[in-house]
Design a protein around this motif. Structure first.
Motif, mmCIF file in Angstrom:
data_model
loop_
_atom_site.group_PDB
_atom_site.id
_atom_site.type_symbol
_atom_site.label_atom_id
_atom_site.label_comp_id
_atom_site.label_asym_id
_atom_site.label_seq_id
_atom_site.Cartn_x
_atom_site.Cartn_y
_atom_site.Cartn_z
ATOM 1 N N VAL A 107 60.737 -68.496 -13.610
ATOM 2 C CA VAL A 107 59.998 -69.919 -14.145
ATOM 3 C C VAL A 107 61.284 -70.753 -13.528
ATOM 4 N N THR A 108 60.939 -71.605 -12.655
ATOM 5 C CA THR A 108 61.610 -72.533 -11.932
ATOM 6 C C THR A 108 61.581 -73.759 -11.866
ATOM 7 N N PRO A 109 62.462 -75.080 -12.578
ATOM 8 C CA PRO A 109 61.735 -76.099 -12.511
ATOM 9 C C PRO A 109 61.095 -76.830 -10.924
ATOM 10 N N THR A 110 60.601 -77.928 -11.348
ATOM 11 C CA THR A 110 59.090 -78.119 -10.422
ATOM 12 C C THR A 110 60.192 -78.904 -9.567
ATOM 13 N N ALA A 111 60.005 -78.387 -7.828
ATOM 14 C CA ALA A 111 60.982 -79.074 -6.954
ATOM 15 C C ALA A 111 60.817 -80.446 -6.872
ATOM 16 N N ALA A 112 62.317 -81.549 -6.490
ATOM 17 C CA ALA A 112 62.771 -82.543 -6.476
ATOM 18 C C ALA A 112 61.191 -83.495 -5.538
ATOM 19 N N ALA A 113 60.985 -84.399 -5.919
ATOM 20 C CA ALA A 113 60.062 -85.223 -4.917
ATOM 21 C C ALA A 113 60.998 -85.372 -3.107
ATOM 22 N N ALA A 114 60.048 -85.251 -2.344
ATOM 23 C CA ALA A 114 60.768 -85.579 -1.114
ATOM 24 C C ALA A 114 61.983 -86.602 -1.275
ATOM 25 N N THR A 115 61.486 -88.179 -1.712
ATOM 26 C CA THR A 115 62.001 -89.189 -1.559
ATOM 27 C C THR A 115 63.059 -89.298 -3.269
ATOM 28 N N CYS A 116 64.098 -89.337 -3.483
ATOM 29 C CA CYS A 116 64.483 -89.899 -4.767
ATOM 30 C C CYS A 116 66.321 -90.851 -4.697
ATOM 31 N N ASN A 119 62.567 -91.506 -9.167
ATOM 32 C CA ASN A 119 61.049 -90.531 -8.346
ATOM 33 C C ASN A 119 60.195 -91.241 -7.314
ATOM 34 N N ASN A 120 60.707 -91.451 -6.502
ATOM 35 C CA ASN A 120 60.138 -92.267 -5.081
ATOM 36 C C ASN A 120 58.701 -90.708 -4.730
ATOM 37 N N GLY A 121 58.760 -89.926 -4.916
ATOM 38 C CA GLY A 121 57.395 -89.389 -4.526
ATOM 39 C C GLY A 121 56.560 -89.417 -5.222
ATOM 40 N N GLY A 122 55.192 -88.897 -5.120
ATOM 41 C CA GLY A 122 53.584 -89.016 -4.974
ATOM 42 C C GLY A 122 53.257 -87.955 -6.830
ATOM 43 N N SER A 123 54.349 -87.259 -7.101
ATOM 44 C CA SER A 123 54.053 -86.342 -7.716
ATOM 45 C C SER A 123 54.978 -86.777 -8.653
ATOM 46 N N SER A 124 54.568 -85.664 -10.059
ATOM 47 C CA SER A 124 55.841 -85.625 -11.141
ATOM 48 C C SER A 124 56.667 -84.990 -11.042
ATOM 49 N N ILE A 125 58.085 -85.100 -11.495
ATOM 50 C CA ILE A 125 59.410 -84.186 -11.586
ATOM 51 C C ILE A 125 59.711 -83.751 -12.591
ATOM 52 N N ASN A 126 59.037 -82.348 -13.099
ATOM 53 C CA ASN A 126 58.833 -81.374 -14.254
ATOM 54 C C ASN A 126 59.870 -80.687 -14.201
ATOM 55 N N GLY A 127 61.492 -81.057 -14.852
ATOM 56 C CA GLY A 127 62.731 -80.454 -15.635
ATOM 57 C C GLY A 127 63.330 -80.704 -13.880
ATOM 58 N N THR A 137 61.069 -85.027 -18.070
ATOM 59 C CA THR A 137 59.567 -85.404 -16.906
ATOM 60 C C THR A 137 59.591 -86.662 -16.359
ATOM 61 N N ILE A 138 59.376 -86.725 -14.927
ATOM 62 C CA ILE A 138 60.542 -88.161 -13.668
ATOM 63 C C ILE A 138 58.833 -88.568 -13.637
ATOM 64 N N PRO A 139 57.406 -89.215 -13.640
ATOM 65 C CA PRO A 139 57.072 -89.336 -13.536
ATOM 66 C C PRO A 139 56.952 -89.788 -11.982
ATOM 67 N N SER A 140 55.646 -89.614 -10.932
ATOM 68 C CA SER A 140 55.896 -90.532 -9.810
ATOM 69 C C SER A 140 55.707 -92.097 -10.084
ATOM 70 N N ARG A 141 56.765 -92.717 -9.181
ATOM 71 C CA ARG A 141 57.309 -93.956 -8.700
ATOM 72 C C ARG A 141 57.419 -94.116 -10.849
ATOM 73 N N GLY A 142 57.723 -93.649 -11.097
ATOM 74 C CA GLY A 142 59.296 -93.894 -12.289
ATOM 75 C C GLY A 142 60.584 -93.535 -12.304
ATOM 76 N N GLU A 143 60.850 -94.203 -13.486
ATOM 77 C CA GLU A 143 62.466 -93.462 -13.101
ATOM 78 C C GLU A 143 63.233 -92.949 -14.676
ATOM 79 N N VAL A 144 64.227 -92.611 -15.057
ATOM 80 C CA VAL A 144 64.517 -92.121 -16.080
ATOM 81 C C VAL A 144 66.203 -92.682 -15.908
ATOM 82 N N THR A 145 67.014 -93.203 -17.344
ATOM 83 C CA THR A 145 68.333 -93.665 -17.010
ATOM 84 C C THR A 145 68.735 -92.759 -18.365
ATOM 85 N N ILE A 146 69.805 -92.131 -17.963
ATOM 86 C CA ILE A 146 71.002 -90.868 -18.413
ATOM 87 C C ILE A 146 72.118 -92.336 -19.125
ATOM 88 N N GLY A 147 72.515 -92.049 -19.965
ATOM 89 C CA GLY A 147 74.394 -92.494 -20.033
ATOM 90 C C GLY A 147 75.161 -91.852 -20.763
#
Length: 274
Positions: A162-171, A193-201, A239-249
């Motif tokens: 089991v591998t994480p979903t591949a990252a979108a072509a652009t981030c 995530n600038n891609g058209g699908s979510s990044i899961n992992g 999970t980073i949704p399509s056109r969404g973002e996540v922030t880590i500190g």
């Protein structure tokens, strides 16, 4: 007087008394909360009793300072401001959790000096992983017919990987230093995530040029080898949704210069910076 709690004041540091030690990394507070100390791996089987004794001596009935990382997981400081996780790893009572890069030097020091579980009888290994009886395979007798040999043979199918979903072509990654002081700094990294699908992992990687190290991180786990840093999203941020973002500190340590990283990869795909 307000009782300390890990639920209502998750961003603050609270004082509490340890009323029970479950094992070397798991305790029960006088608030009724049972928590695990962040960045520590489960006690090695061959050193579990010693790890618990170590924890009881330093924590039981003592006042500690608690900062919540995630529900049920905390950073723990003793009354003299010693970080318990660092102390436990440095003394060889426990190993650092995979990805706890901030404790790498402490673990190497304990291993180098054969402290605690790094010495006899454990020698740095968990006996649960070496106590299983070896498996012996007996070849079919040469006197058996060929058909019998084929019937006796077994086929082993490897479990699926089991591998994480591949990252979108652009981030896009935005790296910021929010605060800086002598010897340290506080930073944040926003992944879009600038891609058209979510990044899961996801796992984000970058390299520091000036010897900086990541000490603590939020919304992710971290590992570091020399200047190369890898951070992986935890459950609430994996999970980073399509056109969404996540922030880590994170909290970092630095010497003199503190040059920002110039490139990032997300699940091995290059990202733009912004």
């Amino acid at each position: 007087m307000r009782q300390p709690t890990l639920v209502k004041d998750v961003q603050g540091e609270l004082s509490a008394v340890v009323r029970k030690v479950i094992d070397g990394r798991t305790i029960e507070l006088d608030t009724g909360e049972r928590v695990q100390v962040s960045s520590l791996a489960p006690p090695a089987t061959c050193w579990a009793a010693s790890a618990r004794t170590f924890a009881e001596k330093r924590l039981l009935a003592k006042t500690v300072r608690v900062t919540t990382v995630t529900p049920g997981e905390v950073h723990l400081r003793l009354e003299d401001d010693t970080d318990y996780a660092s102390l436990a790893v440095r003394e060889g009572a426990l190993r650092a959790q995979s990805g706890a890069g901030a404790l790498a030097d402490a673990e190497k020091g304990a291993e180098r000096e054969d402290r605690g579980l790094w010495g006899a009888p454990c020698n740095g290994k968990d006996t649960s992983s070496s106590s299983a009886a070896p498996t012996t395979t007996t070849a079919p007798s040469s006197s058996q017919p060929a058909e019998s040999s084929k019937a006796a043979a077994t086929t082993t199918t490897a479990p699926p990987v089991v591998t994480p979903t591949a990252a979108a072509a652009t981030c896009t990654v935005a790296y910021r230093v929010d605060n800086q002081w002598q010897g340290g700094f506080q930073g944040r990294v926003t992944i879009r995530n600038n891609g058209g699908s979510s990044i899961n992992g996801w796992t984000l990687r970058w390299s520091f040029a000036d010897g900086q190290t990541v000490r603590e991180v939020w919304n992710a786990t971290v590992s570091q080898r020399n200047g190369s840093v890898s951070v992986t999203g935890v459950d609430q941020a994996r999970t980073i949704p399509s056109r969404g973002e996540v922030t880590i500190g994170f909290i970092g340590a630095s010497g003199g210069r503190n040059t920002a990283p110039s490139s990032f990869t997300l699940n091995e795909a290059a990202c733009t910076t912004g």
